[in-house]
Design a protein around this motif. Structure first.
Motif, mmCIF file in Angstrom:
data_model
loop_
_atom_site.group_PDB
_atom_site.id
_atom_site.type_symbol
_atom_site.label_atom_id
_atom_site.label_comp_id
_atom_site.label_asym_id
_atom_site.label_seq_id
_atom_site.Cartn_x
_atom_site.Cartn_y
_atom_site.Cartn_z
ATOM 1 N N LEU A 1 0.819 -1.217 0.000
ATOM 2 C CA LEU A 1 0.000 0.000 0.000
ATOM 3 C C LEU A 1 0.852 1.267 0.000
ATOM 4 O O LEU A 1 0.530 2.262 -0.648
ATOM 5 C CB LEU A 1 -0.922 0.020 1.225
ATOM 6 C CG LEU A 1 -2.219 -0.755 1.119
ATOM 7 C CD1 LEU A 1 -3.016 -0.616 2.419
ATOM 8 C CD2 LEU A 1 -3.063 -0.268 -0.063
ATOM 9 N N TYR A 2 1.932 1.214 0.759
ATOM 10 C CA TYR A 2 2.857 2.352 0.825
ATOM 11 C C TYR A 2 3.302 2.732 -0.591
ATOM 12 O O TYR A 2 3.236 3.887 -0.998
ATOM 13 C CB TYR A 2 4.043 1.940 1.693
ATOM 14 C CG TYR A 2 5.170 2.944 1.833
ATOM 15 C CD1 TYR A 2 5.179 3.854 2.884
ATOM 16 C CD2 TYR A 2 6.256 2.947 0.943
ATOM 17 C CE1 TYR A 2 6.235 4.752 3.035
ATOM 18 C CE2 TYR A 2 7.307 3.838 1.085
ATOM 19 C CZ TYR A 2 7.299 4.736 2.132
ATOM 20 O OH TYR A 2 8.342 5.627 2.280
ATOM 21 N N ASP A 3 3.709 1.737 -1.341
ATOM 22 C CA ASP A 3 4.207 2.002 -2.693
ATOM 23 C C ASP A 3 3.106 2.481 -3.621
ATOM 24 O O ASP A 3 3.263 3.450 -4.365
ATOM 25 C CB ASP A 3 4.804 0.715 -3.289
ATOM 26 C CG ASP A 3 6.119 0.348 -2.635
ATOM 27 O OD1 ASP A 3 6.530 1.072 -1.704
ATOM 28 O OD2 ASP A 3 6.724 -0.658 -3.052
ATOM 29 N N GLN A 4 2.000 1.760 -3.601
ATOM 30 C CA GLN A 4 0.917 2.099 -4.530
ATOM 31 C C GLN A 4 0.415 3.513 -4.267
ATOM 32 O O GLN A 4 0.211 4.297 -5.181
ATOM 33 C CB GLN A 4 -0.235 1.087 -4.396
ATOM 34 C CG GLN A 4 0.148 -0.340 -4.788
ATOM 35 C CD GLN A 4 0.585 -0.451 -6.234
ATOM 36 O OE1 GLN A 4 0.125 0.300 -7.090
ATOM 37 N NE2 GLN A 4 1.487 -1.374 -6.528
ATOM 38 N N LEU A 5 0.225 3.838 -3.006
ATOM 39 C CA LEU A 5 -0.314 5.156 -2.669
ATOM 40 C C LEU A 5 0.693 6.276 -2.919
ATOM 41 O O LEU A 5 0.310 7.419 -3.159
ATOM 42 C CB LEU A 5 -0.794 5.182 -1.217
ATOM 43 C CG LEU A 5 -2.086 4.409 -0.955
ATOM 44 C CD1 LEU A 5 -2.407 4.408 0.541
ATOM 45 C CD2 LEU A 5 -3.271 5.001 -1.731
ATOM 46 N N ALA A 6 1.988 5.939 -2.880
ATOM 47 C CA ALA A 6 3.000 6.974 -3.142
ATOM 48 C C ALA A 6 2.791 7.597 -4.522
ATOM 49 O O ALA A 6 2.986 8.799 -4.714
ATOM 50 C CB ALA A 6 4.397 6.377 -3.035
ATOM 51 N N THR A 7 2.366 6.779 -5.471
ATOM 52 C CA THR A 7 2.169 7.301 -6.833
ATOM 53 C C THR A 7 0.913 8.176 -6.912
ATOM 54 O O THR A 7 0.780 8.996 -7.808
ATOM 55 C CB THR A 7 2.005 6.153 -7.866
ATOM 56 O OG1 THR A 7 0.758 5.486 -7.592
ATOM 57 C CG2 THR A 7 3.132 5.147 -7.773
ATOM 58 N N ILE A 8 0.014 7.971 -5.978
ATOM 59 C CA ILE A 8 -1.250 8.707 -5.968
ATOM 60 C C ILE A 8 -1.091 10.076 -5.287
ATOM 61 O O ILE A 8 -1.879 10.995 -5.505
ATOM 62 C CB ILE A 8 -2.327 7.859 -5.233
ATOM 63 C CG1 ILE A 8 -2.542 6.521 -5.955
ATOM 64 C CG2 ILE A 8 -3.652 8.584 -5.087
ATOM 65 C CD1 ILE A 8 -3.104 6.664 -7.366
ATOM 66 N N ILE B 1 -7.358 -1.238 -4.698
ATOM 67 C CA ILE B 1 -5.979 -1.648 -4.984
ATOM 68 C C ILE B 1 -5.763 -3.078 -4.474
ATOM 69 O O ILE B 1 -5.222 -3.931 -5.168
ATOM 70 C CB ILE B 1 -4.967 -0.691 -4.306
ATOM 71 C CG1 ILE B 1 -4.988 0.686 -4.966
ATOM 72 C CG2 ILE B 1 -3.562 -1.282 -4.346
ATOM 73 C CD1 ILE B 1 -4.171 1.752 -4.235
ATOM 74 N N LEU B 2 -6.244 -3.334 -3.257
ATOM 75 C CA LEU B 2 -6.027 -4.662 -2.674
ATOM 76 C C LEU B 2 -6.907 -5.721 -3.322
ATOM 77 O O LEU B 2 -6.436 -6.803 -3.653
ATOM 78 C CB LEU B 2 -6.264 -4.622 -1.154
ATOM 79 C CG LEU B 2 -5.257 -3.783 -0.355
ATOM 80 C CD1 LEU B 2 -5.676 -3.681 1.108
ATOM 81 C CD2 LEU B 2 -3.843 -4.356 -0.460
ATOM 82 N N SER B 3 -8.189 -5.396 -3.543
ATOM 83 C CA SER B 3 -9.079 -6.435 -4.093
ATOM 84 C C SER B 3 -8.752 -6.764 -5.542
ATOM 85 O O SER B 3 -8.798 -7.901 -5.949
ATOM 86 C CB SER B 3 -10.548 -6.021 -4.053
ATOM 87 O OG SER B 3 -10.837 -5.301 -2.933
ATOM 88 N N TYR B 4 -8.477 -5.717 -6.344
ATOM 89 C CA TYR B 4 -8.206 -5.964 -7.767
ATOM 90 C C TYR B 4 -6.716 -6.117 -8.060
ATOM 91 O O TYR B 4 -6.306 -6.210 -9.202
ATOM 92 C CB TYR B 4 -8.768 -4.821 -8.620
ATOM 93 C CG TYR B 4 -10.275 -4.671 -8.599
ATOM 94 C CD1 TYR B 4 -11.116 -5.668 -8.108
ATOM 95 C CD2 TYR B 4 -10.867 -3.509 -9.105
ATOM 96 C CE1 TYR B 4 -12.484 -5.506 -8.100
ATOM 97 C CE2 TYR B 4 -12.253 -3.340 -9.105
ATOM 98 C CZ TYR B 4 -13.052 -4.341 -8.592
ATOM 99 O OH TYR B 4 -14.418 -4.176 -8.586
ATOM 100 N N LYS B 5 -5.911 -6.060 -6.992
ATOM 101 C CA LYS B 5 -4.448 -6.127 -7.161
ATOM 102 C C LYS B 5 -3.959 -5.151 -8.227
ATOM 103 O O LYS B 5 -3.289 -5.515 -9.196
ATOM 104 C CB LYS B 5 -4.015 -7.543 -7.510
ATOM 105 C CG LYS B 5 -4.333 -8.563 -6.447
ATOM 106 C CD LYS B 5 -3.342 -9.695 -6.471
ATOM 107 C CE LYS B 5 -3.418 -10.625 -5.281
ATOM 108 N NZ LYS B 5 -4.763 -10.894 -4.747
ATOM 109 N N LEU B 6 -4.322 -3.910 -8.057
ATOM 110 C CA LEU B 6 -3.927 -2.903 -9.041
ATOM 111 C C LEU B 6 -2.454 -2.553 -8.878
ATOM 112 O O LEU B 6 -1.880 -2.724 -7.813
ATOM 113 C CB LEU B 6 -4.778 -1.642 -8.868
ATOM 114 C CG LEU B 6 -6.275 -1.818 -9.092
ATOM 115 C CD1 LEU B 6 -6.991 -0.487 -8.958
ATOM 116 C CD2 LEU B 6 -6.550 -2.443 -10.460
ATOM 117 N N ASP B 7 -1.890 -2.074 -9.949
ATOM 118 C CA ASP B 7 -0.487 -1.680 -9.925
ATOM 119 C C ASP B 7 -0.339 -0.298 -10.551
ATOM 120 O O ASP B 7 -0.532 -0.127 -11.751
ATOM 121 C CB ASP B 7 0.345 -2.712 -10.690
ATOM 122 C CG ASP B 7 1.820 -2.372 -10.655
ATOM 123 O OD1 ASP B 7 2.205 -1.431 -9.931
ATOM 124 O OD2 ASP B 7 2.600 -3.043 -11.368
#
Ligand code: GLU
Ligand code: MG
Length: 637
Positions: free
Chosen positions: A265-272, A452-458
């Protein structure tokens, strides 16, 4: 804004003598925590928001609004009547940097069920009402990111003159030390940042050039050598930590179910971060001038930049160990999850000894370098009574360094011996005028984590591109004008995660194809044949979820706000404030915000926040469920 210790604060010279001790024991404390809870698995996502508030006082007769320096007293009463009387009290209150600030959070974290999204706004309303009820006549609680006349003569109540003398904390020409929270942590931070840096902090924000703005725009500071040297033409010059940390924001913290989910989550949200920051833009004015930026980020970054001239690369390294490319308050420098590794393209300055020690203790390279990077910093405050600690059961030295690395995202290990799990904090958002808007941004971000978690988004792209996005995001009207690097195919991440990891670092060509420049409208609302859009993805997630009608209706309203802010159908707070000033009868198109203009603006903001007037250009058509008048301001004035 961080760990509060009680006791006798040490000077910078004394703190510096203990810096290695703090780092050494900070790492031992981290290791104790890591080994104790690395395998911990929590099944529910918990989360909570933090809203920062300013206390203002209206002088209707003289058409002035000032910041009231009563945060400490108000906080004391709030805590006394709240958490100290009833452990289940629905709100929690904490101090913030300004003596005119307080911070509120929900009393208990929110849990994983959808219906909790429907309680966020009510809780924020409760907070507003609770704090407002303690204020004096003509005072109000405002959620504005930056006070437009912060640092202008007489901006506080009671009024204090800045005293730019050596013994002071800020030494500011504009920001009196009395406006800093009285808890010694805050003035000590201020003084020690200045002493470590070797000079006052320097903040130069580009001025917005209107028709009658002098060009070049130059303010002379003949009485202050440092200011005369540091201030730049065509910029609004500021010289104190308060200009940055005295601003308000909106943050969200999530508890993940495990350390690896937290890292993901840390990584994914960093881009947001840059995207949502631009969407939440709410701070166009500084020290009584209209600026050319819409977000506070760079201002705070400069306001706590404790790097020496050597560390900033202005002089050869002699007394310091490293060149450091960013302030302590800045965007993150490395991804933490395995799928992030190949996108770690920023030069990372680390404490090599600490890095090796962490590896030897069985910590993987990504986490080790993250911690070794945070630990290149010195502690900024230290309390005499808190030097020698029990490393197995305390974490103050770790938290000392961790909580003065104010980055876009924060990866938070559990406190020792607690039942709290691994958490991440999302920190870039500007605070909005109303509880409705603040709920909308919070719910949007939390829902995004679910998706992000349910759909495993990247969403991952090279981190240097996220940094470029951060720069664009702060510019005036970035939400409509800015182009942001964003990943084109966000759906394949989950399945190729392991694959991607093994292919790490071998092809920049491939990376170039993975992202492209998009507008915020495209990122949020989607564009056919280009990008699906985050809101459509959230909507389809919602369609598949069981949600009660009322909650669904609230969530859809929140998403509508985000959607319309992204498309430009609704204004950001920053844009709305700009128009308000531009249309003010007193405005001379010279980029100056007078006391009276400031008064009308903040009065209007307060009326909007308390639903005493509508503001369709900002909020769209009104659809609120509860009405109350939480203001002590006489709105007829
Ligand atoms: N007020 C700061 C900001 O606007 C954040 C302080 C904190 O970390 O709580 O970003
Ligand atoms: Mg805070």
């Amino acid at each position: 804004m961080g760990l509060l210790s009680q006791g006798s604060p040490l000077s910078w010279e004394e703190t510096k003598r203990h810096a290695d001790h703090v780092r050494r024991h900070g790492i031992l404390q981290f290791l104790h925590i890591y080994h104790a809870v690395k395998d911990r698995h929590k099944d529910v996502l918990k989360w909570g928001d933090e809203v920062e508030y300013m206390l203002v006082s209206f002088d209707h007769e003289n058409k002035k609004v000032r910041l009231v320096l009563s945060g400490e007293e108000v906080l004391e009463t709030l805590q006394e009547k709240g958490e100290r009387t009833n452990p289940n009290h629905p709100t929690l209150w904490r101090p913030e940097y300004g003596s005119y600030m307080i911070e509120g959070t929900p009393g208990q974290p929110y849990g994983g069920t959808m219906s909790e999204f429907n309680t966020v706004e009510d809780n924020m309303r409760k907070r507003r009402k609770e704090a407002t009820s303690l204020l004096g006549e003509n005072q109000a609680l405002c959620t504005i990111t930056s006070f437009p006349r912060l640092g202008c003569p007489g901006f506080t109540l009671p009024e204090f003159k800045p005293s730019p003398v050596e013994g002071g904390a800020s030494k500011s020409l504009f920001f009196p030390d009395e406006a800093i929270n009285k808890h010694p942590r805050f003035s000590t931070l201020t003084r020690n940042i200045r002493h470590r840096r070797g000079e006052k902090v320097v903040i130069n924000v580009p001025i917005f050039k209107d028709k009658n703005t002098p060009s070049p725009f130059i303010e002379a500071f003949p009485e202050d050598e440092e200011a005369a040297k540091a201030s730049k033409p065509d910029h609004i010059y500021m010289d104190a930590m308060g200009f940055g940390m005295g601003n308000c924001c909106l943050q969200v913290t999530f508890q993940a179910c495990s350390i690896s989910e937290a890292r993901y989550l840390y990584d994914q949200l960093a881009t947001i971060c840059p995207i949502v920051m631009a969407l939440s833009a709410a701070s166009p004015f500084y020290r009584g001038y209209v600026s050319d930026i819409d977000c506070r980020w760079g201002v705070i970054s400069a306001s706590v930049d404790d790097r020496t001239r050597e560390e900033r690369g202005l002089e050869p390294l002699k007394n310091n160990n490293y060149r450091i490319s960013k302030s302590r308050y800045d965007s993150i420098d490395s991804y933490l999850s395995e799928c992030g590794e190949k996108y770690n393209d920023i030069d990372l300055t680390i404490d090599k000894e600490i890095y090796e020690q962490l590896l030897q203790e069985g910590i993987d390279r990504l986490l080790a370098q993250h911690v070794a990077h945070l630990f290149i910093r010195d502690p900024l405050t230290l309390f005499e009574e808190k030097i020698h600690l029990d490393d197995a059961n305390e974490s103050d030295h770790f938290e000392n360094i961790q909580s003065t690395n104010w980055q876009t995202m924060r990866f938070k290990p559990p406190p020792p011996n607690s039942d709290i799990g691994w958490r991440v904090e999302f920190r870039p958002m500007e605070v909005q005028l109303t509880d409705f808007e603040n709920s909308a941004y919070v719910v949007f971000v939390v829902l995004l984590t679910r998706v992000i978690l349910s759909y495993k988004l990247d969403f991952l792209i090279p981190l240097s591109k996220v940094d470029e996005n951060m720069k664009v995001a702060q510019k005036r009207d970035a939400v409509l004008q800015g182009m942001f690097y964003f990943r084109k195919d966000i759906c394949k991440g989950g399945t190729t995660m392991v694959d991607g990891y093994s292919k790490a670092q071998n092809s920049t060509e491939q990376a170039v194809e993975e992202y492209t420049l998009m507008s915020i409208d495209t990122i949020i609302n989607g564009k056919e044949a280009v990008f699906p859009g985050l809101i459509p993805i959230l909507n389809s997630y919602l369609e598949n979820m069981e949600v009660d009608v009322d909650t669904r209706c609230s969530i859809l309203n929140y998403l509508k706000l985000i959607k319309k802010r992204a498309s430009g159908e609704l204004m950001t707070v920053a844009r709305w404030m700009r128009e308000f000033i531009a249309n003010h009868p007193d405005y001379k198109q010279d980029s100056v915000i007078t006391d009276e203009m400031n008064y009308s603006l903040i009065l209007k903001c307060n009326q909007i926040a308390n639903e005493l007037c509508e503001c369709p250009e900002l909020l769209g058509p009104a659809f609120r469920k509860v009405k109350y008048s939480g203001s002590k301001t006489d709105s007829s004035n």
